[in-house]
Design an enzyme around this catalytic site. Sequence first.
Site, PDB file in Angstrom:
ATOM      1  N   GLY A  52       6.635   4.736   3.737  1.00 44.06           N
ATOM      2  CA  GLY A  52       6.946   6.044   4.304  1.00 44.06           C
ATOM      3  C   GLY A  52       8.358   6.033   4.834  1.00 44.06           C
ATOM      4  N   ALA A  53       8.600   6.971   5.725  1.00 48.58           N
ATOM      5  CA  ALA A  53       9.947   7.122   6.265  1.00 48.58           C
ATOM      6  C   ALA A  53      10.330   5.950   7.159  1.00 48.58           C
ATOM      7  CB  ALA A  53      10.036   8.423   7.049  1.00 48.58           C
ATOM      8  N   ASP A  98       3.809  14.647  13.650  1.00 47.00           N
ATOM      9  CA  ASP A  98       3.934  14.471  12.195  1.00 47.00           C
ATOM     10  C   ASP A  98       2.555  14.459  11.545  1.00 47.00           C
ATOM     11  OD1 ASP A  98       5.195  14.216   9.752  1.00 47.00           O
ATOM     12  OD2 ASP A  98       5.579  12.065   9.947  1.00 47.00           O
ATOM     13  N   ILE A 130       0.824  -1.210   0.000  1.00 52.20           N
ATOM     14  CA  ILE A 130       0.000   0.000   0.000  1.00 52.20           C
ATOM     15  C   ILE A 130       0.851   1.250   0.000  1.00 52.20           C
ATOM     16  CG2 ILE A 130      -1.911   1.231   1.082  1.00 52.20           C
ATOM     17  CD1 ILE A 130      -2.232  -1.162   2.969  1.00 52.20           C
ATOM     18  N   GLY A 131       1.834   1.268   0.817  1.00 51.71           N
ATOM     19  CA  GLY A 131       2.571   2.527   0.936  1.00 51.71           C
ATOM     20  C   GLY A 131       3.935   2.321   1.539  1.00 51.71           C
TER      21      GLY A 131
END
Length: 344
Positions: free
Chosen positions: A13-14, A127, A10-11
């Site tokens: 990130g950091a 964040d 799906i994704g």
Amino acid sequence: MEQYSILGRIGEGAHGIVFKAKHIETGETVALKKVALRRLEDGIPNQVLREIKALQEIEDNQHVVKLKDVFPHGTGFVLVFDFMLSDLSEVIRNSERPLTPAQIKGYMMMLLKGIAFLHHNNIMHRDLKPANLLISSSGHLKIADFGLARLFNDEGERLYSHQVATRWYRAPELLYGARKYDEGVDLWALGCIFGELLNSSPLFPGENDIEQLCCVLRILGTPTLESWPEIVELPDYNKITFKENPAIPLEEIVPDTSPQAVDLLYKFLVYPSKQRCSARKALLHPYFFSCPLPAHHLELPIPQRGGRFPCQRLQPPTADFSVDLHLQNSVVDPALLQGHAACL
Ligand SMILES: Nc1ncnc2c1ncn2[C@@H]1O[C@H](COP(=O)(O)OP(=O)(O)O)[C@@H](O)[C@H]1O
Ligand SMILES: [Mg+2]
């Protein structure tokens, strides 16, 4: 991990890669966030501990993503969450039409409820940005990604890292290098997100840290000792000087917006952190009680990930922060860790 079959990615990130997966026994669809440890001797990364710790502290709240499970995997961890169909950055990017005032109000109300809950529990997220606000199949907005979350206390003389929050949503005190700050950094980010919902484009899209500060100063005006007395105490105050320029009225920055919405936006986007309106107070603002009333969550759009209507809009920078070193006061339940440490 064998309990799940991976359905897709799906994704990323950091802090980790996120997969869509199915729990084989129950058939339930979940999101697995895999966080790898780069080298064994690095130990367990602070971000992961923070995320687990913060999520464990949170009882169920409708507007905060639920951590269902956590288990070790390889040299890292897997966090298991309820699967969410979309996130607010997709909503902003892919909606066919600009969001209606009622829809924006609906999102803001859910976001404020989630933040009010976190702050009440002494958790600052640090964040907040559209990509970290997930949207469920029922249209509920849920705050996610607690990789940078910290517990705070009022007496706090603790120093925090100023390299937090994705640049566009980073509060001015962080841009001036503040190491002591408070939940006001989340309230600033809230203002940025509100402005982005109203305009369908980011309010302060700086390309680097200095330019970020310029973007803010261009709109809010150069801070003065009168408008921001605490600025003299900030580490980078003397390092950067900007040409004096006056503030631009926010009505011009978010045109075609109701006076109540502009008034609420002003309450978040103020230089002194302590003067920013708390999430709990903001929920009582006339904006939420005037027509059009906030849209019901079932009336809100849920674009598919990588939707059919991608507009060529600016992409936010990925989080470019480093993390603090001190985690002694913020560790996960030791019992949970011991079990995991044995498996590493
Ligand atoms: N529970 C979830 N359901 C669906 N998608 C998710 C979920 N959690 C995260 N994602 C997707 O993965 C992306 C990265 O997840 P996030 O927790 O923000 O990790 P990172 O710390 O790496 O940014 C999110 O922006 C979102 O698109
Ligand atoms: Mg994220």
